[in-house]
Design a protein around this motif. Structure first.
Motif, PDB file in Angstrom:
ATOM      1  N   CYS A   1       1.036  -4.460   4.504  1.00 24.09           N
ATOM      2  CA  CYS A   1       2.301  -4.888   3.868  1.00 24.09           C
ATOM      3  C   CYS A   1       2.617  -6.330   4.260  1.00 24.09           C
ATOM      4  O   CYS A   1       2.750  -6.646   5.443  1.00 24.09           O
ATOM      5  CB  CYS A   1       3.428  -3.959   4.304  1.00 24.09           C
ATOM      6  SG  CYS A   1       5.059  -4.581   3.846  1.00 24.09           S
ATOM      7  N   PRO A   2       2.768  -7.238   3.302  1.00 26.32           N
ATOM      8  CA  PRO A   2       3.007  -8.654   3.639  1.00 26.32           C
ATOM      9  C   PRO A   2       4.313  -8.888   4.389  1.00 26.32           C
ATOM     10  O   PRO A   2       4.422  -9.857   5.134  1.00 26.32           O
ATOM     11  CB  PRO A   2       3.048  -9.364   2.288  1.00 26.32           C
ATOM     12  CG  PRO A   2       2.692  -8.380   1.260  1.00 26.32           C
ATOM     13  CD  PRO A   2       2.685  -7.010   1.856  1.00 26.32           C
ATOM     14  N   SER A   3       5.315  -8.010   4.181  1.00 27.65           N
ATOM     15  CA  SER A   3       6.602  -8.242   4.858  1.00 27.65           C
ATOM     16  C   SER A   3       6.779  -7.357   6.084  1.00 27.65           C
ATOM     17  O   SER A   3       7.832  -7.408   6.717  1.00 27.65           O
ATOM     18  CB  SER A   3       7.756  -7.991   3.879  1.00 27.65           C
ATOM     19  OG  SER A   3       7.898  -6.618   3.642  1.00 27.65           O
TER      20      SER A   3
ATOM     21  N   ILE B   1       6.892  -1.489   6.456  1.00 28.45           N
ATOM     22  CA  ILE B   1       6.510  -0.075   6.582  1.00 28.45           C
ATOM     23  C   ILE B   1       6.265   0.268   8.049  1.00 28.45           C
ATOM     24  O   ILE B   1       5.639  -0.505   8.782  1.00 28.45           O
ATOM     25  CB  ILE B   1       5.252   0.212   5.727  1.00 28.45           C
ATOM     26  CG1 ILE B   1       5.550  -0.094   4.250  1.00 28.45           C
ATOM     27  CG2 ILE B   1       4.790   1.660   5.887  1.00 28.45           C
ATOM     28  CD1 ILE B   1       4.365   0.020   3.330  1.00 28.45           C
TER      29      ILE B   1
ATOM     30  N   CYS C   1      11.366  -5.331   2.377  1.00 27.83           N
ATOM     31  CA  CYS C   1      10.602  -5.025   1.155  1.00 27.83           C
ATOM     32  C   CYS C   1      11.240  -5.704  -0.056  1.00 27.83           C
ATOM     33  O   CYS C   1      10.546  -6.344  -0.857  1.00 27.83           O
ATOM     34  CB  CYS C   1      10.527  -3.514   0.954  1.00 27.83           C
ATOM     35  SG  CYS C   1       9.735  -3.054  -0.591  1.00 27.83           S
TER      36      CYS C   1
ATOM     37  N   MET D   1      10.624  -9.396  -0.162  1.00 33.51           N
ATOM     38  CA  MET D   1       9.260  -9.728  -0.595  1.00 33.51           C
ATOM     39  C   MET D   1       9.120  -9.578  -2.115  1.00 33.51           C
ATOM     40  O   MET D   1       8.568 -10.450  -2.799  1.00 33.51           O
ATOM     41  CB  MET D   1       8.284  -8.794   0.135  1.00 33.51           C
ATOM     42  CG  MET D   1       6.848  -8.926  -0.276  1.00 33.51           C
ATOM     43  SD  MET D   1       6.189 -10.546   0.148  1.00 33.51           S
ATOM     44  CE  MET D   1       4.896 -10.673  -1.083  1.00 33.51           C
TER      45      MET D   1
ATOM     46  N   CYS E   1       5.761  -7.139  -5.773  1.00 33.08           N
ATOM     47  CA  CYS E   1       4.757  -6.764  -4.772  1.00 33.08           C
ATOM     48  C   CYS E   1       4.457  -5.271  -4.894  1.00 33.08           C
ATOM     49  O   CYS E   1       5.371  -4.464  -5.011  1.00 33.08           O
ATOM     50  CB  CYS E   1       5.257  -7.062  -3.360  1.00 33.08           C
ATOM     51  SG  CYS E   1       4.092  -6.538  -2.073  1.00 33.08           S
TER      52      CYS E   1
ATOM     53  N   THR F   1       1.539  -4.181  -2.867  1.00 30.71           N
ATOM     54  CA  THR F   1       0.371  -4.167  -1.974  1.00 30.71           C
ATOM     55  C   THR F   1       0.134  -2.766  -1.397  1.00 30.71           C
ATOM     56  O   THR F   1      -1.007  -2.303  -1.300  1.00 30.71           O
ATOM     57  CB  THR F   1       0.572  -5.186  -0.837  1.00 30.71           C
ATOM     58  OG1 THR F   1       0.861  -6.457  -1.423  1.00 30.71           O
ATOM     59  CG2 THR F   1      -0.664  -5.295   0.030  1.00 30.71           C
ATOM     60  N   CYS F   2       1.245  -2.085  -1.036  1.00 33.55           N
ATOM     61  CA  CYS F   2       1.093  -0.733  -0.477  1.00 33.55           C
ATOM     62  C   CYS F   2       0.451   0.199  -1.510  1.00 33.55           C
ATOM     63  O   CYS F   2      -0.368   1.057  -1.169  1.00 33.55           O
ATOM     64  CB  CYS F   2       2.447  -0.204  -0.001  1.00 33.55           C
ATOM     65  SG  CYS F   2       3.797  -0.452  -1.170  1.00 33.55           S
TER      66      CYS F   2
HETATM   67  S1  SF4 Z   1       6.154  -3.325  -1.995  1.00 37.74           S
HETATM   68 FE1  SF4 Z   1       5.068  -2.270  -0.357  1.00 37.74          FE
HETATM   69  S2  SF4 Z   1       3.639  -3.797   0.472  1.00 37.74           S
HETATM   70 FE2  SF4 Z   1       5.138  -4.908  -0.764  1.00 37.74          FE
HETATM   71  S3  SF4 Z   1       6.715  -5.546   0.683  1.00 37.74           S
HETATM   72 FE3  SF4 Z   1       7.392  -3.578  -0.147  1.00 37.74          FE
HETATM   73  S4  SF4 Z   1       6.606  -2.043   1.284  1.00 37.74           S
HETATM   74 FE4  SF4 Z   1       5.507  -3.961   1.689  1.00 37.74          FE
END
Ligand code: SF4
Ligand code: SF4
Length: 414
Positions: free
Chosen positions: A300-302, A305, A326, A329, A339, A341-342
């Protein structure tokens, strides 16, 4: 490259049930696999959501400004969101809107509503037959997975984000309508580049379209019904997904993962009093799997999690997630549109091929295979973008004009 649409698997899987995906092979349980203490849950105020807070400026002026443009900064997500927004008017008795002169459109072409005030359509009084038919109808409308549960009152928002209106909703049943965000695209993106919002809004608009038609159809059969989608929810979706057997709670916090689509979907809901046979929650071993995995937390970039254990929050057992991080981001991503990414890196985000169906079966049935499965997932690099499949344009709207952005997402090494 295998491209899987629900219609591709339909003939293969359906014999004596309506569902295209083989949901009948999943282990069913009486309650969701994470504890829900019904009597301790406070109904949620929709205005407390991360996006609402960002829009109000509670996460800072910069994010408030970004909130005004973060969807439309890519033209495709802007177009998809516009369609979702149009459906916001269609959730509840559009004919009443017309009669009250409040409809935003020319409604002269709308078929008149039958007079069903004292009557229901023939053949619609048996819960089992109705559940089958409603699922068939939702699949005809291109839903990917459908589940039905009783509507828990704690899943109804206390107040709406629309002017903070108090929410009343007493329907007996909730129908979950799940739409895939598209595997091919998910294989090609890196999670936080220029297609992420479009994937979300494809599934939001698609599930909303199905829910609006399904609710209108049920009303025409003589039963009250309302659709709930991203532009006009009256319900909190995750508990409904749990009770209707769509998936289990995951380490991602409020994200419910389905064994066939992983987290790569969005859901709309129809609530109704039509008598319906309900589904039961599922157990495919996700609580154990997430406790061994943690790939989403790492990537997770931010860093929103949790790496740790589950906690109790407002009557729900769940992994905590940092909503502010989250949202910041997703709204403020300078190198992409949103985003996911997860969603990208989760080992359950896979196509429905014979190979992956076999692996899926082992992971669901044999806990001892899970660590090895996670290791193989890393080794095979499923979390990495496959740019051969990239089809979209990288575009960012700056000062009202589209430009080609210099960067695209945040790919973390693993
Ligand atoms: S969408 Fe998922 S990967 Fe992206 S910032 Fe939120 S928890 Fe993290
Ligand atoms: S990435 Fe791993 S830990 Fe995160 S939700 Fe998916 S399975 Fe669970």
């Amino acid at each position: 490259m295998t491209r899987i649409f629900t219609s591709d698997i339909r003939d293969d899987c359906r014999k004596d049930r309506p569902d295209p995906y083989p949901v009948h092979i999943l282990d069913r349980v009486d309650r969701p696999t994470t504890a829900i203490h019904d009597n301790k849950i406070q109904r949620v105020d929709e205005r407390d959501g991360g996006f609402q807070r960002a829009g109000k400026g509670e996460y800072g002026e910069k994010l408030k400004k970004e909130y005004g443009r973060f969807i439309g900064k890519h033209p495709l997500s802007g177009a998809l969101c516009t369609m979702g927004g149009a459906l916001g008017h269609m959730v509840d008795e559009p004919m009443k809107l017309k009669q009250a002169g409040r409809s935003p459109w020319n409604t002269s072409f709308w078929p008149p509503m039958p007079d069903t005030s004292d009557d229901i359509a023939p053949g619609t009084d048996d819960p089992k037959t109705n559940a089958w038919h409603i699922k068939e109808t939702a699949y005809f409308l291109r839903a990917d997975i459908v589940g039905i549960c009783k509507l828990p009152q704690y899943a109804v928002f206390s107040h709406s984000k629309h002017k903070g209106k108090k929410v009343e909703l007493n329907h007996k049943y909730a129908i979950s309508i799940v739409v895939d965000q598209d595997w091919r695209t998910a294989s090609a993106f890196n999670g936080s580049d220029w297609i992420s919002n479009s994937m979300s809004f494809l599934a939001y608009a698609g599930s909303g379209y199905i829910a609006c038609i399904l609710a209108d159809y049920i009303r025409r059969l003589g039963y009250p019904a309302r659709s709930h989608h991203a532009m006009n929810y009256k319900v909190v979706v995750p508990p409904i997904l749990l009770w209707s057997g769509i998936g289990e709670m995951s380490r991602m916090g409020d994200v419910v993962i389905n064994p066939f689509l992983g987290p790569r979907y969005k859901a709309a809901v129809v609530t109704t009093d039509m008598p319906l046979e309900i589904d039961r929650p599922i157990d495919f071993g996700l609580q154990d799997f997430c406790s061994k995995c943690g790939k989403c937390a790492e990537m997770c970039p931010s860093q929103a999690i949790s790496y740790g254990d589950k906690i109790m929050h407002n009557g729900y057992e769940k992994w905590p997630n940092d909503v502010k991080k989250c949202t910041s981001m997703r709204v403020g991503n300078p190198n992409g549109s949103g985003c996911g990414t997860c969603i990208k890196v989760c080992p359950w985000n896979k196509p429905f091929t014979p190979f992956h169906r076999t692996v899926n079966w082992f992971l669901r049935k044999f806990p001892s295979t899970r660590k090895f499965g996670i290791w193989c997932d890393d080794l095979l690099g499923y979390h990495k973008p496959n740019y051969k499949q990239k089809w979209w344009l990288d575009l960012d709207q700056v000062d009202g004009r589209f430009v080609t952005p210099k960067k695209s997402g945040y790919t973390k090494k693993r």
